[in-house]
Design a protein around this motif. Structure first.
Motif, mmCIF file in Angstrom:
data_model
loop_
_atom_site.group_PDB
_atom_site.id
_atom_site.type_symbol
_atom_site.label_atom_id
_atom_site.label_comp_id
_atom_site.label_asym_id
_atom_site.label_seq_id
_atom_site.Cartn_x
_atom_site.Cartn_y
_atom_site.Cartn_z
ATOM 1 N N ALA A 1 -20.742 37.875 -44.773
ATOM 2 C CA ALA A 1 -20.676 37.643 -46.014
ATOM 3 C C ALA A 1 -19.286 36.900 -46.664
ATOM 4 O O ALA A 1 -18.125 37.436 -46.151
ATOM 5 C CB ALA A 1 -20.812 38.703 -46.870
ATOM 6 N N LEU A 2 -19.327 35.905 -47.365
ATOM 7 C CA LEU A 2 -18.171 35.272 -47.982
ATOM 8 C C LEU A 2 -18.356 35.083 -49.316
ATOM 9 O O LEU A 2 -19.281 34.584 -49.878
ATOM 10 C CB LEU A 2 -18.030 33.696 -47.363
ATOM 11 N N ASP A 3 -17.487 35.930 -50.053
ATOM 12 C CA ASP A 3 -17.644 35.864 -51.330
ATOM 13 C C ASP A 3 -15.860 36.348 -51.954
ATOM 14 O O ASP A 3 -15.170 36.308 -51.369
ATOM 15 C CB ASP A 3 -18.806 36.557 -52.077
ATOM 16 N N LEU A 4 -15.863 36.524 -53.445
ATOM 17 C CA LEU A 4 -15.066 36.570 -54.021
ATOM 18 C C LEU A 4 -14.457 38.094 -54.108
ATOM 19 O O LEU A 4 -13.377 38.860 -54.314
ATOM 20 C CB LEU A 4 -15.102 36.252 -55.640
ATOM 21 N N PHE A 5 -15.598 38.877 -53.950
ATOM 22 C CA PHE A 5 -15.273 40.480 -54.500
ATOM 23 C C PHE A 5 -15.186 41.550 -53.158
ATOM 24 O O PHE A 5 -14.562 42.496 -53.402
ATOM 25 C CB PHE A 5 -16.430 40.965 -55.472
ATOM 26 N N GLY A 6 -16.155 41.310 -52.294
ATOM 27 C CA GLY A 6 -16.179 42.264 -51.179
ATOM 28 C C GLY A 6 -16.466 43.744 -51.577
ATOM 29 O O GLY A 6 -15.976 44.825 -51.056
ATOM 30 N N ASP A 7 -17.701 43.580 -52.487
ATOM 31 C CA ASP A 7 -18.084 44.949 -53.100
ATOM 32 C C ASP A 7 -18.827 45.905 -51.726
ATOM 33 O O ASP A 7 -19.023 45.364 -50.936
ATOM 34 C CB ASP A 7 -19.148 44.793 -53.941
ATOM 35 N N ALA A 8 -18.641 47.241 -52.273
ATOM 36 C CA ALA A 8 -19.012 48.081 -51.217
ATOM 37 C C ALA A 8 -20.507 47.911 -50.519
ATOM 38 O O ALA A 8 -20.710 47.867 -49.171
ATOM 39 C CB ALA A 8 -18.854 49.383 -51.586
ATOM 40 N N ASP A 9 -21.360 47.576 -51.421
ATOM 41 C CA ASP A 9 -22.755 47.112 -50.711
ATOM 42 C C ASP A 9 -22.807 45.986 -50.186
ATOM 43 O O ASP A 9 -23.752 45.799 -49.098
ATOM 44 C CB ASP A 9 -23.661 47.376 -51.779
ATOM 45 N N THR A 10 -22.022 44.857 -50.538
ATOM 46 C CA THR A 10 -21.864 43.555 -49.801
ATOM 47 C C THR A 10 -21.461 43.891 -48.288
ATOM 48 O O THR A 10 -22.036 43.394 -47.478
ATOM 49 C CB THR A 10 -21.152 42.525 -50.430
ATOM 50 N N ARG A 11 -20.314 44.626 -48.218
ATOM 51 C CA ARG A 11 -19.923 44.937 -47.041
ATOM 52 C C ARG A 11 -20.858 45.781 -45.957
ATOM 53 O O ARG A 11 -20.790 45.531 -44.778
ATOM 54 C CB ARG A 11 -18.617 45.676 -47.067
ATOM 55 N N ARG A 12 -21.640 46.626 -46.590
ATOM 56 C CA ARG A 12 -22.487 47.557 -45.921
ATOM 57 C C ARG A 12 -23.558 46.784 -45.460
ATOM 58 O O ARG A 12 -24.215 47.091 -44.210
ATOM 59 C CB ARG A 12 -23.090 48.521 -46.950
ATOM 60 N N ALA A 13 -23.994 45.625 -46.136
ATOM 61 C CA ALA A 13 -25.345 44.788 -45.675
ATOM 62 C C ALA A 13 -24.616 43.733 -44.603
ATOM 63 O O ALA A 13 -25.357 42.923 -44.174
ATOM 64 C CB ALA A 13 -25.724 44.082 -46.724
ATOM 65 N N SER A 14 -23.482 43.701 -44.335
ATOM 66 C CA SER A 14 -22.715 42.521 -43.553
ATOM 67 C C SER A 14 -22.246 42.841 -41.854
ATOM 68 O O SER A 14 -21.697 44.178 -42.224
ATOM 69 C CB SER A 14 -21.822 41.781 -44.343
ATOM 70 N N LEU A 15 -22.318 42.091 -41.367
ATOM 71 C CA LEU A 15 -21.599 42.357 -40.030
ATOM 72 C C LEU A 15 -19.910 42.327 -40.416
ATOM 73 O O LEU A 15 -19.062 42.999 -39.890
ATOM 74 C CB LEU A 15 -21.886 41.207 -38.902
ATOM 75 N N ARG A 16 -19.580 41.271 -40.897
ATOM 76 C CA ARG A 16 -18.242 41.152 -41.578
ATOM 77 C C ARG A 16 -18.169 40.622 -42.980
ATOM 78 O O ARG A 16 -19.159 39.784 -43.212
ATOM 79 C CB ARG A 16 -17.575 40.174 -40.558
ATOM 80 N N TRP A 17 -17.020 40.728 -43.460
ATOM 81 C CA TRP A 17 -16.818 40.108 -45.019
ATOM 82 C C TRP A 17 -15.510 39.379 -45.048
ATOM 83 O O TRP A 17 -14.554 39.640 -44.316
ATOM 84 C CB TRP A 17 -16.702 41.046 -46.049
ATOM 85 N N HIS A 18 -15.578 38.203 -45.364
ATOM 86 C CA HIS A 18 -14.038 37.383 -45.910
ATOM 87 C C HIS A 18 -13.933 36.851 -47.385
ATOM 88 O O HIS A 18 -15.232 36.465 -48.075
ATOM 89 C CB HIS A 18 -14.092 36.206 -44.841
ATOM 90 N N ARG A 19 -13.149 37.100 -47.726
ATOM 91 C CA ARG A 19 -12.804 36.660 -49.206
ATOM 92 C C ARG A 19 -12.514 35.125 -49.278
ATOM 93 O O ARG A 19 -11.855 34.514 -48.389
ATOM 94 C CB ARG A 19 -11.349 37.506 -49.524
ATOM 95 N N ILE A 20 -13.321 34.597 -50.134
ATOM 96 C CA ILE A 20 -13.264 33.106 -50.356
ATOM 97 C C ILE A 20 -12.735 32.692 -51.556
ATOM 98 O O ILE A 20 -12.689 31.496 -52.125
ATOM 99 C CB ILE A 20 -14.317 32.304 -49.864
#
Length: 377
Positions: free
Chosen positions: A28-47
């Motif tokens: 997931a690539l987005d602005l917020f990195g909310d907890a449920d976004t991270r939970r649904a993702s292998l990795r998260w990066h702020r863009i």
């Protein structure tokens, strides 16, 4: 088809959750990195910076390049936030194809003069538009072609700037048609009522959606409109058509040529979810069966801060435990008036009942936010 899909946008949570429903891993690539976004993702990066409300091109490219090295990656899907920067959709990352509308096609849809001229040529109704300021401001809005979510809409007479056009206010109910397209044909997923309200000085901000809305007069007219629009613009994938409905007739406003936030209401329309259906539609394959009708009506509503505030530890835990709260902020997160805090959802037997329940849930969150007078400028 298994593997990893990269999902990018201002808020990637709906796409990441839909990827997981399809059996894919998500980056997931987005602005917020909310907890449920991270939970649904292998990795998260702020863009991008949440305060700026925009994707940073350099951060996006770097994140896509890193994601392309993931074994078994299938490509990337663009969500909201690319309206102002469609050229980024032309970014070529070896091993990471774009699974969605190409930049040139998006520009054609989002360029107001070309879009409304095409509607006229197709005989499709839309509000009166002008590319010069009207003689009288009353009854007119000024919009920015690259905007989205209503954040770009002002009353005529306010500072416009470049890339703007004027549109006469159209009375009626704001709605959208969520649909899949394969470049020549469309299949409607659902009609939705849009929750559009003032926010500060902004008169028409998108705050949520309610659906499916079953309307025997509107549905065939939207299908006819999409039968003309999809081949005219070469639309592919999951997208939405915004319009104002009045007495069973739609007045068209714009096409969002990418997965819409309203997809969260219809994730079970087909087995495997809407992101999988989106990827297949981009490749030219529409579902053979009609979408499965969801029982009742569902809705989601963004909760915006009305004062300087923060999310306390207790409230953060309660939000995380609630099945009706989404886009979950971190404990201690600060918000200024007008910033999104989280999203609430509900289901009921009618659209009106859904809206009442959404407002109650939003009010409960706002009541529990801790005031932060030190944030007052």
């Amino acid at each position: 088809m298994s593997g990893t899909v990269v999902v990018a946008g201002l808020c990637a949570r709906p796409l990441a959750e839909s990827a997981r429903a399809a059996g894919w891993r998500a980056i997931a690539l987005d602005l917020f990195g909310d907890a449920d976004t991270r939970r649904a993702s292998l990795r998260w990066h702020r863009i991008g910076d949440p305060a700026a409300g925009a994707i940073d091109p350099a951060l996006l490219r770097h994140a896509l390049q890193r994601a392309a090295r993931e074994p078994g990656v299938l490509g990337w899907v663009a969500g909201s936030g690319f309206e102002a920067i469609p050229d980024l959709l032309a970014t070529r990352i070896p091993g990471l194809p774009l699974r969605g509308m190409e930049a040139a096609a998006v520009r054609q849809v989002r360029e107001p003069a070309a879009f409304f001229a095409r509607l006229d040529a197709l005989g499709l109704p839309h509000p009166e538009v002008s590319f010069d300021p009207p003689l009288a401001d009353e009854g007119w809005l000024v919009k920015r072609a690259a905007g989205s979510g209503g954040w770009h809409i002002r009353h005529a007479g306010e500072a416009a700037g470049g890339g703007c056009y004027w549109q006469r206010i159209q009375p009626g109910e704001p709605m959208s048609a969520l649909f899949l397209a394969d470049g020549s044909r469309a299949r409607v997923v659902a009609l939705n009522r849009l929750v559009v309200r003032p926010l500060g000085k902004l008169p028409y901000v998108y705050m949520g959606a309610i659906g499916p809305i079953r309307d025997e007069a509107l549905a065939p007219r939207l299908e006819q409109a999409l039968a003309a629009l999809v081949p005219a613009f070469g639309l592919r994938g999951l997208a939405s058509l915004d319009f104002v409905a009045r007495q069973g007739h739609p007045c068209l406003l714009e096409i969002n040529p990418r997965p819409s936030a309203s997809m969260v209401l219809h994730g079970d329309a087909w087995p495997g979810g809407l992101l999988r259906a989106h990827v297949r539609a981009v490749d030219g394959e529409l579902p053979r069966d009609a979408p499965s009708p969801a029982p009742g009506v569902r809705g989601c509503l963004t909760v915006f801060a009305t004062r300087p505030c923060r999310v306390g530890l207790a409230l953060s835990g309660e939000l995380a435990q609630s099945p009706h709260c989404h886009d979950l902020p971190a404990p201690g997160a600060y918000f200024t008036p007008g910033e999104p805090v989280c999203t609430v959802s509900t289901a009921a037997g009618s659209a009106d009942a859904v809206l009442v329940d959404l407002d109650v849930r939003a009010g409960q969150v706002l009541h529990r936010l801790s005031p932060c007078e030190e944030l007052v400028a």
